[in-house]
Design a protein around this motif. Structure first.
Motif, PDB file in Angstrom:
ATOM      1  N   ALA A 499     -51.987  66.312  36.409  1.00 39.14           N
ATOM      2  CA  ALA A 499     -50.878  67.269  36.472  1.00 39.14           C
ATOM      3  C   ALA A 499     -50.858  68.156  35.235  1.00 39.14           C
ATOM      4  O   ALA A 499     -50.657  69.373  35.321  1.00 39.14           O
ATOM      5  CB  ALA A 499     -49.555  66.537  36.624  1.00 39.14           C
ATOM      6  N   LEU A 500     -51.083  67.564  34.068  1.00 36.93           N
ATOM      7  CA  LEU A 500     -51.067  68.343  32.827  1.00 36.93           C
ATOM      8  C   LEU A 500     -52.272  69.275  32.743  1.00 36.93           C
ATOM      9  O   LEU A 500     -52.204  70.309  32.077  1.00 36.93           O
ATOM     10  CB  LEU A 500     -51.018  67.408  31.618  1.00 36.93           C
ATOM     11  N   ASP A 501     -53.363  68.927  33.397  1.00 37.66           N
ATOM     12  CA  ASP A 501     -54.523  69.823  33.450  1.00 37.66           C
ATOM     13  C   ASP A 501     -54.151  71.139  34.135  1.00 37.66           C
ATOM     14  O   ASP A 501     -54.685  72.200  33.805  1.00 37.66           O
ATOM     15  CB  ASP A 501     -55.683  69.169  34.203  1.00 37.66           C
ATOM     16  N   ALA A 502     -53.242  71.053  35.115  1.00 41.33           N
ATOM     17  CA  ALA A 502     -52.837  72.250  35.853  1.00 41.33           C
ATOM     18  C   ALA A 502     -51.728  73.030  35.151  1.00 41.33           C
ATOM     19  O   ALA A 502     -51.429  74.160  35.536  1.00 41.33           O
ATOM     20  CB  ALA A 502     -52.358  71.851  37.259  1.00 41.33           C
ATOM     21  N   TYR A 503     -51.123  72.426  34.147  1.00 41.66           N
ATOM     22  CA  TYR A 503     -50.015  73.071  33.433  1.00 41.66           C
ATOM     23  C   TYR A 503     -50.562  74.082  32.434  1.00 41.66           C
ATOM     24  O   TYR A 503     -51.445  73.761  31.629  1.00 41.66           O
ATOM     25  CB  TYR A 503     -49.179  72.008  32.718  1.00 41.66           C
ATOM     26  N   GLU A 504     -50.052  75.323  32.471  1.00 43.78           N
ATOM     27  CA  GLU A 504     -50.596  76.390  31.642  1.00 43.78           C
ATOM     28  C   GLU A 504     -49.647  76.829  30.528  1.00 43.78           C
ATOM     29  O   GLU A 504     -49.876  77.839  29.876  1.00 43.78           O
ATOM     30  CB  GLU A 504     -50.943  77.601  32.526  1.00 43.78           C
ATOM     31  N   GLY A 505     -48.578  76.048  30.332  1.00 43.09           N
ATOM     32  CA  GLY A 505     -47.636  76.375  29.278  1.00 43.09           C
ATOM     33  C   GLY A 505     -47.935  75.628  27.993  1.00 43.09           C
ATOM     34  O   GLY A 505     -48.972  74.981  27.848  1.00 43.09           O
ATOM     35  N   ALA A 506     -47.004  75.720  27.039  1.00 40.87           N
ATOM     36  CA  ALA A 506     -47.121  74.986  25.779  1.00 40.87           C
ATOM     37  C   ALA A 506     -46.619  73.562  25.990  1.00 40.87           C
ATOM     38  O   ALA A 506     -45.721  73.313  26.806  1.00 40.87           O
ATOM     39  CB  ALA A 506     -46.323  75.682  24.687  1.00 40.87           C
ATOM     40  N   LEU A 507     -47.207  72.629  25.248  1.00 44.03           N
ATOM     41  CA  LEU A 507     -46.946  71.213  25.475  1.00 44.03           C
ATOM     42  C   LEU A 507     -46.736  70.505  24.131  1.00 44.03           C
ATOM     43  O   LEU A 507     -47.497  70.709  23.189  1.00 44.03           O
ATOM     44  CB  LEU A 507     -48.148  70.614  26.198  1.00 44.03           C
ATOM     45  N   ILE A 508     -45.672  69.704  24.046  1.00 40.51           N
ATOM     46  CA  ILE A 508     -45.464  68.817  22.893  1.00 40.51           C
ATOM     47  C   ILE A 508     -45.331  67.401  23.439  1.00 40.51           C
ATOM     48  O   ILE A 508     -44.457  67.135  24.271  1.00 40.51           O
ATOM     49  CB  ILE A 508     -44.196  69.174  22.090  1.00 40.51           C
ATOM     50  N   VAL A 509     -46.193  66.511  22.987  1.00 39.49           N
ATOM     51  CA  VAL A 509     -46.188  65.131  23.474  1.00 39.49           C
ATOM     52  C   VAL A 509     -46.037  64.180  22.296  1.00 39.49           C
ATOM     53  O   VAL A 509     -46.883  64.159  21.397  1.00 39.49           O
ATOM     54  CB  VAL A 509     -47.479  64.787  24.239  1.00 39.49           C
ATOM     55  N   ALA A 510     -44.955  63.413  22.287  1.00 41.46           N
ATOM     56  CA  ALA A 510     -44.790  62.342  21.305  1.00 41.46           C
ATOM     57  C   ALA A 510     -45.364  61.077  21.919  1.00 41.46           C
ATOM     58  O   ALA A 510     -44.905  60.626  22.980  1.00 41.46           O
ATOM     59  CB  ALA A 510     -43.323  62.142  20.959  1.00 41.46           C
ATOM     60  N   SER A 511     -46.391  60.511  21.284  1.00 39.53           N
ATOM     61  CA  SER A 511     -47.051  59.352  21.873  1.00 39.53           C
ATOM     62  C   SER A 511     -47.824  58.589  20.813  1.00 39.53           C
ATOM     63  O   SER A 511     -48.268  59.155  19.812  1.00 39.53           O
ATOM     64  CB  SER A 511     -48.005  59.796  22.994  1.00 39.53           C
ATOM     65  N   HIS A 512     -47.986  57.279  21.080  1.00 35.04           N
ATOM     66  CA  HIS A 512     -48.856  56.439  20.256  1.00 35.04           C
ATOM     67  C   HIS A 512     -50.150  56.128  21.002  1.00 35.04           C
ATOM     68  O   HIS A 512     -50.982  55.385  20.497  1.00 35.04           O
ATOM     69  CB  HIS A 512     -48.159  55.115  19.918  1.00 35.04           C
ATOM     70  N   ASP A 513     -50.290  56.677  22.209  1.00 38.10           N
ATOM     71  CA  ASP A 513     -51.442  56.379  23.067  1.00 38.10           C
ATOM     72  C   ASP A 513     -52.567  57.362  22.752  1.00 38.10           C
ATOM     73  O   ASP A 513     -52.662  58.439  23.337  1.00 38.10           O
ATOM     74  CB  ASP A 513     -51.003  56.489  24.530  1.00 38.10           C
TER      75      ASP A 513
END
Length: 547
Positions: A499-513
């Protein structure tokens, strides 16, 4: 003589169903011996339920679970009383109290009974806390003074102090920061007894000796860690798909042979009728020939029909071996952000909790930002402040484009509404047909789209929440996700990545993974500690070990 090693777990003819009648296991069989086992499977396959049955937290309706050796169990949703002292969580409070009384000169027998042979219990406790990076936490502090991740590690420390022969861990890295995860990895690597861990953490699963894949109520075993499992599964699936192609070709061939046989039989029938009508042979001869032809035709038809049925059965068996874990496939053209366009600006931002973001900070264009830092550093607070859920104490957080925030708790959904109705809340102008057509690409097709949000599994709930935000109007050109892979199985993580591959906007992800972050094309790494820093490169393993 026993064929099992001294410490192991067996499940024999195990059956279990929830009070509402939902079945989980029926005649389930399993045997786990010494070594590290990674238990994986789709959300809802019964992994956590199986661990609870092994731990004795649940009782089977039929069959038996037997464990040889003391069992230690770390549940997925750990809740600790904030008033408890650290020594109480570690299970050594009574021994400490008795030790201190003896040291103070009280020779009462009850104190010596409480201590037993464990005179070095405090030293062992401090050594175990040091091993897990918790040396700074005193035994007299309360749980309310430590972070959620530290609470998980304290419970693990309690298990290690109890010295169980069998250790059961359910999603142990959830809520652990990068530093704490390294401590857990070290503990798992050094474990010499029986260990069963349920996890979606690829790095953790690389440390196991074998993978147990729970699917459709049965376990299949694969030697090695997760990469070895993926390689073996790819070979299996390639062979299974090849068998499907062979079986499909056989079905088509049997169909053609049946059709050809029917054409030949029809011709013979027409010829026989012609001979009958012309009376070229005696009636008794033609009657005998007709009966023989009908009998032969019946046998021929039955033979070809049976061959076709057998070919279809082989095709069904071959198809069952091919996994059908659908991928999310979406097109989100209205989320596109052009390079250079201003997306977010932080100016002298000081939050209610956490550090100050000093000076000016900007996001421009379709950047993909990983927000990392220790537990309690303020990552969630920063995202909530940017989204407008929290007001800053000072400074500003200005979004220049439509934004959406998906929190860890997934509370963007109304449990009393269906998936369709939840999406309609975010896109009130969209027609029901349009919403359903777009939801189908998130794997909510037909009746699945009418399920109440409150009845969804963890993976389904995440997918529904993600669909609600991505299909919102106006389309979000800044998407913020807080620990999105927590409680997602591997298949759900792959769906999220798609799904994120298809997203063309800006992205902020908080993660430890880390493996997940690396899979989604992060363009900038931000570390939040005393303020917000841009890292020159992705953090190395040595950066994650902590002190």
């Amino acid at each position: 003589m026993s064929t099992f090693p001294s410490h192991h777990i067996t499940c024999t003819s195990l059956s279990f169903a929830w009070p509402d009648g939902t079945g989980v296991f029926d005649g389930f069989q399993l045997a786990v011996g010494p070594g590290r086992t990674g238990l994986i499977g789709l959300n809802g396959s019964g992994k956590s339920t199986l661990l609870r049955l092994m731990a004795g937290d649940l009782a089977p309706s039929e069959g038996a679970v037997r464990t040889w050796g003391e069992v230690g169990y770390l549940p997925q949703d750990l809740v600790l009383d904030t008033a408890l002292r650290v020594d109480e969580v570690l299970g050594i409070a009574a021994q400490r109290k008795a030790l201190h009384a003896i040291e103070a000169g009280d020779p009462s027998e009850e104190h010596f009974t409480a201590v037993g042979d464990d005179w070095d219990v405090e030293e062992r406790a401090h050594a175990t806390l040091d091993q897990l990076g918790l040396g700074h936490i005193g035994l007299d502090r309360t749980i309310g003074e430590v972070s959620g991740g530290e609470g998980v590690l304290l419970r693990l420390a309690a298990l290690l102090l109890a010295r169980p022969e069998v250790l059961l861990l359910d999603e142990p890295t959830n809520n652990l920061d990068l530093y704490a995860r390294r401590r857990l990895y070290d503990t798992v690597s050094a474990w010499s007894g029986v260990l069963v861990v349920v996890s979606h953490d690829r790095e953790l699963l690389e440390l196991v000796d074998q993978i147990a894949d729970l699917r459709d109520g049965e376990v299949r075993w694969y030697g090695g860690g997760y990469s070895a499992y993926e390689d073996a599964l790819a070979v299996e699936q390639e062979a299974a798909e090849r068998m499907v192609r062979v079986a499909e070709a056989d079905v088509q061939r049997q169909k053609r042979e049946l059709e050809d046989a029917q054409v030949k039989l029809a011709r013979r029938k027409r010829y026989g009728q012609k001979m009958w009508d012309s009376k070229r042979e005696p009636k008794i001869v033609m009657g005998a020939r007709k009966r023989a032809a009908q009998e032969s035709a019946g046998k021929h038809r039955i033979m070809h029909t049976e061959k076709l049925a057998e070919a279809k059965e082989r095709l069904d068996e071959a198809a069952e071996a091919v996994r059908d874990d659908d991928e999310i496939r979406v097109e989100l053209p209205f989320t596109k952000v052009h390079p250079g366009r201003a997306v977010l600006r932080l100016s002298g931002l000081r939050m209610k909790y956490g550090p100050e973001v000093k000076g000016e900070f900007e996001i421009r264009g379709p950047e993909r930002i990983a927000l990392i830092g220790r537990n309690g550093a303020g990552k969630t607070t920063l995202l909530r402040t940017i989204s407008g859920e929290l007001d800053p104490v000072a400074g500003e957080a200005t979004a220049e484009v439509p934004l959406r925030f998906l929190p860890q708790r997934l509370d963007v959904l109304d449990d009393d509404l269906s998936v369709v109705e939840n999406v309609a809340r975010f896109a009130p102008e969209a027609t029901n047909n349009r919403i359903r057509a777009r939801l189908a690409r998130f794997l909510f097709r037909g009746a699945r789209a009418d399920q109440l949000a409150g009845t969804l599994s963890g993976g389904e709930r995440f997918r529904a929440a993600l669909a609600a935000l991505l299909l919102a109007e106006p389309a979000p050109q800044l998407l913020m996700l807080d620990e999105p892979t927590n409680n997602l199985d591997m298949a759900s993580v792959r769906k999220l990545t798609a799904a994120l591959d298809a997203y063309e906007g800006a992205l902020i992800v908080a993660s430890h993974d880390m493996p997940f972050l690396e899979s989604i094309g992060i363009t900038r790494w931000l570390l939040l500690d005393d303020t917000l820093h841009t890292l020159p490169a992705p953090p190395m393993q040595s950066d994650l070990a902590g002190d």
